[in-house]
Design an enzyme around this catalytic site. Sequence first.
Site, short mmCIF file in Angstrom:
data_model
loop_
_atom_site.label_atom_id
_atom_site.label_comp_id
_atom_site.label_asym_id
_atom_site.label_seq_id
_atom_site.Cartn_x
_atom_site.Cartn_y
_atom_site.Cartn_z
N HIS A 109 45.29 43.00 32.47
CA HIS A 109 45.28 41.57 32.78
C HIS A 109 46.66 41.03 33.13
O HIS A 109 46.80 39.83 33.37
CB HIS A 109 44.72 40.78 31.59
CG HIS A 109 43.27 41.04 31.35
ND1 HIS A 109 42.26 40.28 31.92
CD2 HIS A 109 42.64 41.99 30.61
CE1 HIS A 109 41.08 40.73 31.54
NE2 HIS A 109 41.28 41.77 30.73
N ASP A 153 52.80 36.31 37.19
CA ASP A 153 51.61 36.08 36.39
C ASP A 153 50.50 37.00 36.87
O ASP A 153 50.36 37.25 38.08
CB ASP A 153 51.16 34.62 36.51
CG ASP A 153 50.49 34.13 35.25
OD1 ASP A 153 50.14 34.97 34.41
OD2 ASP A 153 50.33 32.90 35.10
#
Length: 853
Positions: free
Chosen positions: A56, A263
């Site tokens: 992730h 991110d």
Amino acid sequence: HQQWQAYSHANELFAEAIMHLYEEGDVVWCHDYHLLLLPKLLKEMKPNMKVGWFLHTPFPSSEIYRALPRREEILQGVLKADLIGFHTYDYARHFVSACTRILGLEGTPEGVEDNGAVTRVAAFPIGIDPERFTAALETEQVKEHMRDLRERFAGRKVMLGVDRLDMIKGIPQKLLAYEMFLDENPEWCDHVLLVQIAVPSRTHVPEYQRLASLVHEMVGRINGRFGALASMPIHHLDRSLSFHELCALYALTDVALVTPVRDGMNLVSYEVVACQSKNAGVLVLSEFAGAAQSLGAGAILVNPWNVSELAGAIEEALTMGDTERRERHRQNFMHVNIHTAQAWADTFISELNDTHVEAELRIKHTPPQLDVPEVVESFCESKERLIVMGYNASTLTTQTPTRKKREFDQVKAMARVHPAVYDALSKLCAIPHTTVVIFSGSGRARLEETFQGLPLWLAAENGVFVRPAPSDDTGVSPHWITNAESMNMDWLESVQLVFDYFCERTPRSFVETRETSLVWNYKYADPEFGMIQARDLLQHLVTGPISNAPVDVIQGTKSVEVRQVGVSKGAAMDRIIASAVGKVSSRRSTSEFAREGVQPVDFVLCMGHFLGRDEDIFAYFEDCMEGAKYRNSEKERQAAWEANAAMGDGEEVDTGLGKRRHTIDCSMDPPSTSGLAIPNSTDMASPLQRELSLHEELLSPSSRSPYMQRMYWEDIPTGLATNPDEMVFSSAFPSNRETRKERRQQAVAGSDRDRVGRTNSKRDNDRSYPGKAMVSPKHLYTCTVSRKRSQARYYLQESSNVVELLQSLAQVADTVDHEGFFQNPFQPNGNTPPRQNPGMGSRPPSVSQFQTY
């Protein structure tokens, strides 16, 4: 070191907990960087388990990742998963590049390949549940919050930032850009408002405490410079909001600022889009967020490190027209509603199931592991043995140490044969009726230097040059023999120039110059750049020096080789067998060889890491096996013919259904006089089918056509006095009045003419490959080493397994007698059946015998 041990122990605890709950058929889905080692631990406990792993966070480029001390262990742990998922293609590309550059594995469009085992690597962008947000907008609680916010923010454009207070979220960069925008556009000071929600995290960590202080200082400075008593340009909150409050704020936002410096995905942008169905606000999105690859079409992409660019994006978003805003929002909203969290999970699990099925199918096509005890037992039972081995970095060499110094360790491993190999080969060569052959692409000098003093056959440059084993009598090393009848090497100089050109432009590549071939090798160069250069080199070769030259171009894993056309390991192997085992020259037929009663090779062990082009040596031995089956069928056919001819014409035979008179089968071809001929693949089926159906046809007249019934059996009433040589079926052949004896003679003559045509190709094949007749393997073991995609029957993982196999074979050498028989360790009493055909013995042929061939 202690931190790594703690990390490994945590993964082990997860593995133990999973195994307590796991049932056959379950799917295990591992998430994030905390469990990088878990796939390997699970696969070691349960190899057939379905394991997926998803990251992730961003995966760094290989240049950054390679700085980690435990980089190999981490990659090897993850690669055991069936499917590896990332948010974006960039992260997947970085992972594959790290595996290629650090582990030396091959990157493919499907993922990463390691000796035939493929780990699937793909991008699976995660999503949200948009229906949850759209449904919340219809609740009375959210509508009440929206009315309060409209009154509070009346007359001002609202910009929103929702971030966790973290270094990667880019909050300082966002504030600097906002300050620059207000400084350059003072008219907006009373007409714009930035609502920044910074949710605290890791408050006990000093770095995060310093970040919080910096953000508070910047907010105070901006409000002090551009604020007034009635309004402030920034509303900063150091806390989280409830779900309904957040939905109301999302719905009223005119510009959403999502500006992380790095991110994994950042789903705040998805949540804003889901709540903007009526307002159609503008999304300013950092290009370093994973969502930029999904929502980039409808968002304004920015580099948060470029403060002036971000300030310009803020101005563009605030002044954007309604039509453009709604078109951008439409594209983003459609993506968010299609690529939901549920769709993400369904897609990953579906791909995991498909990948697991493909892996199982791939395993079925993978050669099984070689059973060493079975090979040793077959070796002891055999009468004439042949051992063929390839010599390269994957076979017969010292195993590369676990510590990865890839560039230098491979060079050392290639130059040094495993110490135990010499002793094992020496013992094997001393066993009577055992021939050992070493094949290599290397030159003659290198092979002689490497295997100096060992009485074995050497084949250099893929079989172009062959050196027979030294004689026991003289001990003098024989001369090298050239297998190629004629070699046109005019192309060598021009190809050398092309290779040198690319060697200069590809750092750490080199050229291997041999007598009959050239090899450009880039295994130590940058993998990706080397592949690009290899493709360019092939184009230069095809359009230039080899356009009309008699050469073959072989592209290896990390090499390009140009060699003389027609060079084949299989053809060279045939010549070696013909000289080493059978003493057969091209002027002698295999039928003569069979009549001499020479013992053929009944045990073949051929192993090595060969290129796909050079695996014809495996195919050669498979052809030998098929040829042996055909020769056996010819012998059975000969016996059937003799039995058919021995039974008298007209003799009564009791078949159990009544007495019938036997008639000589004139339609059945006599066996070939060259009974040991090796057939071509096109005429293999016919004799085999005739052999299988022969006996059934002799006993079942009802299964034949009227013509065939006439040729085999005739229903004759018992006691009928009729001359069989004069009896004909005038109803079937009304004009045929010749006697049966004449008809039989004509049929045999016609059969001879047909047989000559059919066996011409067999005899030509036999003369082209005379060594095949000397190989009738009862035990055939073709084995690939560290290469699972192969034509071989078996597989060995690495060179250490080859060494163990040779040592196991050499251990039984102490039990052999002077005739080559073993006191078989697999028989308790040690008795061995007597040898029928001693064959040639362990003494190799002289050089003159090989030259005669």
